[in-house]
Design an enzyme around this catalytic site. Structure first.
Site, mmCIF file in Angstrom:
data_model
loop_
_atom_site.group_PDB
_atom_site.id
_atom_site.type_symbol
_atom_site.label_atom_id
_atom_site.label_comp_id
_atom_site.label_asym_id
_atom_site.label_seq_id
_atom_site.Cartn_x
_atom_site.Cartn_y
_atom_site.Cartn_z
ATOM 1 N N GLU A 179 -20.822 -6.249 -54.179
ATOM 2 C CA GLU A 179 -21.921 -7.326 -53.964
ATOM 3 C C GLU A 179 -22.933 -7.147 -53.044
ATOM 4 O OE1 GLU A 179 -21.320 -10.657 -56.079
ATOM 5 O OE2 GLU A 179 -19.965 -9.642 -57.368
ATOM 6 N N HIS A 254 -18.915 -14.950 -50.771
ATOM 7 C CA HIS A 254 -19.378 -13.663 -49.989
ATOM 8 C C HIS A 254 -19.170 -14.085 -48.566
ATOM 9 C CE1 HIS A 254 -22.353 -13.315 -53.559
ATOM 10 N NE2 HIS A 254 -21.474 -12.207 -53.619
ATOM 11 N N CYS A 371 -28.848 -15.567 -48.274
ATOM 12 C CA CYS A 371 -28.859 -14.994 -49.620
ATOM 13 C C CYS A 371 -30.124 -14.151 -49.925
ATOM 14 C CB CYS A 371 -28.339 -15.744 -50.721
ATOM 15 S SG CYS A 371 -26.662 -16.629 -50.391
#
Ligand SMILES: NCCC[C@H](NC(=O)CCC(=O)O)C(=O)O
Length: 447
Positions: A179, A254, A371
């Site tokens: 990711e 995350h 993000c």
């Protein structure tokens, strides 16, 4: 962590994802609390894009170098064709309207969260002295996995010079699910130095061990080991750390939901990692005495408050007076977090200021300030060899605001995703955008 005196001046350039015109709340991310909670809400693509642009402009105005990564083509009809939906655009959309899992995945604007676009290694750290990119395969979830080809292409279009930039394919298998930068932090004294890399994974496929019970571990250790090898990073400059499985099960999908780092500082929660002390010790050994950890005690900010406020999804940026947290406005509304931050900025530590941003549209899908950005450390020479018009200026900001206002809907519900009018609006908007960004071939491969 040695200062490299011969290195060129280097900058941390934040490339932010420009929000696409199909931004919606389909509730696609299992394990992401905000995504699940807001499923079915009506979104505002226009507000989302303007909120993102306002953050970019504010950071550019603070003197930081601010770049832009373009939104992907949505609905992603060429992907639908690859998996057997055939016919005209209208016919494909009609079939997708009967296959909502595919429709939602191929309409998601999740590519805005470019911290998941790639893992980037600065030239100071790679064996061949080039900047290396591995686009994340995002293999855990369909709506994110479909991003990889367009991300790879956009990165190749922008960082388009073989002497300076090296591009790798997304990693090939679910066992190497990846990711990207959301699970990676690089420490240094100044950006041009050789850095120390903290690679945070949720699970090791080959070693086994503890794993979350409820939600997926979206990053494997093996993926980051592959990236370390292919980017030519010296293993002695790397620390591998496992995210605590309990916090994944509380919505920390995350690592950037529970930690952020910048230069010689790690800002993290007490419960972020398994074997937290070992992780700290390894980082201290590799980074040297200047390394500082600002650890937030669970007693002051619980994991639940960290997840709902997105305290750690702040950007930590260097300014003349120390470091500033670029935090989501939700941190002001959460009593524990607000109290903690008031204490933080006056206490003895490198973080001297907090600036709050309204990013509610993105936050409602679990994407905060961190993000929305991909950090790319670039030297003057590398900056001079970027292609396109992707560094934010006053003029480009104004053009992009006008472009959003001209092309984006005020509101969008998931019921409207198969509407051919939305597809046409998207096509027109992106064709104009590729001219604004001076990247003619940006969307060619999606036809
Ligand atoms: N780094 C932040 C990523 C947020 C992203 N959310 C989403 O995909 C939500 C999409 C939706 O529910 O429509 C994710 O979980 O990967």
């Amino acid at each position: 962590m040695k200062t490299n005196r011969t290195a060129n001046q280097a900058y941390e350039v934040n490339f932010d994802g420009l929000v696409g015109n199909t931004h919606n709340y389909a509730g696609l991310s299992y394990g992401n609390v905000a995504s699940a909670t807001n499923k079915g809400q009506v979104s505002s693509p226009k507000t989302a894009a303007l909120q993102g642009l306002a953050k970019m402009k504010a950071l550019a105005d603070m003197g930081l170098k601010q770049g832009i990564l373009p939104p992907h083509c949505r609905p992603y009809l060429s992907y639908a064709k690859r998996i057997g939906f055939l016919g005209s655009d209208a016919q494909i959309l009609a079939q997708l309207s009967q296959a909502p899992t595919y429709l939602n995945a191929l309409c998601s604007a999740s590519n805005m969260w470019v911290a998941n676009a790639a893992t980037v290694t600065p030239s100071a750290d790679s064996a061949d002295g080039r900047v290396h990119f591995t686009p994340a395969n995002l293999a855990t979830m369909l709506h994110r996995a479909v991003e990889a080809p367009q991300t790879a292409h956009a990165l190749r279009c922008i960082f388009n010079h073989p002497d300076y930039f090296a591009h790798h394919e997304p990693l090939p298998t679910y066992l190497l699910r990846d990711e990207g930068a959301a699970n990676h932090t690089r420490f240094c004294q100044t950006y041009g130095d050789t850095g120390v890399h903290l690679f945070v994974y949720g699970y090791s496929e080959f070693e086994g061990g503890e794993k979350p019970q409820k939600y997926p571990a979206r990053q494997t250790k093996e993926s980051f080991e592959a990236i370390m090898r292919r980017h030519g990073i010296a293993p002695e400059n790397c620390v591998f750390a496992q995210q605590h499985p309990d916090v994944i099960d509380q919505g920390v999908f995350h690592n950037d939901v529970i930690s952020v780092g910048n230069q010689h500082v790690l800002f993290t929660h007490e419960k972020a990692f398994l074997e937290q002390n070992r992780v700290y010790q390894s980082l201290q050994e590799k980074c040297g005495t200047s390394f500082e950890i600002v650890e937030v005690p669970d007693a002051m900010v619980s994991v639940k408050d960290a997840v709902s406020s997105y305290l750690f999804n702040s950007q930590l940026i260097s300014t003349e007076n120390g470091m500033t947290l670029i935090a989501p406005s939700q941190c002001q509304d959460n009593f524990a977090v607000n109290t903690y931050l008031k204490h933080l900025v006056i206490a003895h530590n490198p973080i001297t200021d907090v600036k709050y941003f309204d990013l509610k549209q993105s936050m409602a899908n679990g994407g905060g300030p961190a993000c929305l950005r991909l950090r790319v450390v670039l030297t003057d020479a590398e900056l001079a060899h970027l292609s396109g018009n992707v560094i934010l200026t006053e003029r480009l900001y104004n053009q992009l605001v006008d472009w959003v206002n001209a092309h984006y809907r005020d509101t969008l519900s998931t019921d409207a995703l198969a509407d051919i009018a939305l597809y046409n609006e998207s096509q027109n908007a992106l064709s104009e955008l590729s001219s604004l960004l001076e990247l003619d071939t940006l969307y060619q491969h999606t036809n």
